[in-house]
Design an enzyme around this catalytic site. Structure first.
Site, short mmCIF file in Angstrom:
data_model
loop_
_atom_site.label_atom_id
_atom_site.label_comp_id
_atom_site.label_asym_id
_atom_site.label_seq_id
_atom_site.Cartn_x
_atom_site.Cartn_y
_atom_site.Cartn_z
N LYS A 111 6.63 0.24 -13.68
CA LYS A 111 8.09 -0.35 -13.18
C LYS A 111 8.35 -1.24 -14.46
O LYS A 111 7.42 -2.10 -14.69
CB LYS A 111 7.70 -1.31 -11.97
N GLY A 126 0.80 -1.26 0.09
CA GLY A 126 0.03 -0.03 -0.02
C GLY A 126 0.76 1.25 -0.06
O GLY A 126 0.28 2.27 0.29
#
EC number: 2.1.1.166
Length: 209
Positions: free
Chosen positions: A161, A60
């Protein structure tokens, strides 16, 4: 069971990591928060009131940063295969993003609206074998880009990413076809030995009819 030397070295690096210590001090769930904060400082991706999808969200760290930046008028849909403790005003969908049922849940949460930003910190479980890991990583990247193409508003942005290796050049070309501007980012909080980088697409060109 005795820890392996590799495990011992990872633990030593982890607990000596200044970004791990900063995360504990600042109340972030992971050091990954600082990767997004650094990109945000440079590129001002996230603004109050935005609608955002966060892929690979657990535990998170990115959702915490994003939620604080978009504020109460914004909307954040987060998803991960792992559990994630709840964050106020964040819609969390747990499941495997490679499964159609999970994608359908995300699209249902988006509804008939469009989103301003898709961010992804997804990565497969790494085996250490590039011939295995790169195809898995690129598959996740391709799925994330496909989702972005379906839900982003024209002019929207995409941050993901990605790892340098086989398939990277073709993927980079695909992103360039979909976005006005494409840049690479390597945050200082990304470990030196890591091959990870972040690809940033700005200005979604829109869906072709």
């Amino acid at each position: 069971m005795a820890r392996s030397k590799t495990s011992h070295n990872w633990l030593k690096e982890h607990f000596n990591d200044p970004f791990v210590k900063m995360a504990q001090k600042d109340g972030y769930r992971s050091r990954a928060s600082y990767k997004l904060l650094e990109i945000q400082e440079k590129d001002r991706l996230i603004r109050p009131g935005m609608s955002v999808i966060d892929l690979g969200a657990a535990p998170g760290g990115w959702s915490q940063v994003t939620s604080r930046l978009i504020g109460g008028q914004g909307r954040l849909i987060a998803s991960d295969i792992l559990e994630m403790d709840s964050i106020p005003d964040v819609t969390f969908i747990q499941g495997d993003f490679t499964e159609d049922a999970v994608l359908a849940q995300i699209l249902e949460a988006v509804g008939n609206s469009e989103v301003d930003l898709v961010i992804s910190d997804m990565a497969p479980n790494m085996s250490g074998l590039a011939a295995v890991d790169m195809p898995r990583a690129m598959f996740l990247c391709e799925l994330a880009l496909d989702l972005a193409g379906r839900v982003l508003r024209p002019g929207g942005d995409f941050l993901i990413k990605i790892f340098q290796g086989e398939g990277f050049d073709e993927y980079h070309k695909s992103v360039r076809q979909m976005f006005e501007k494409v840049q690479m980012r390597k945050p200082s909080s990304s470990r030196d030995r890591s091959r990870e980088q972040y690809l940033l697409g700005r200005g979604f060109r829109g869906r072709s009819e």
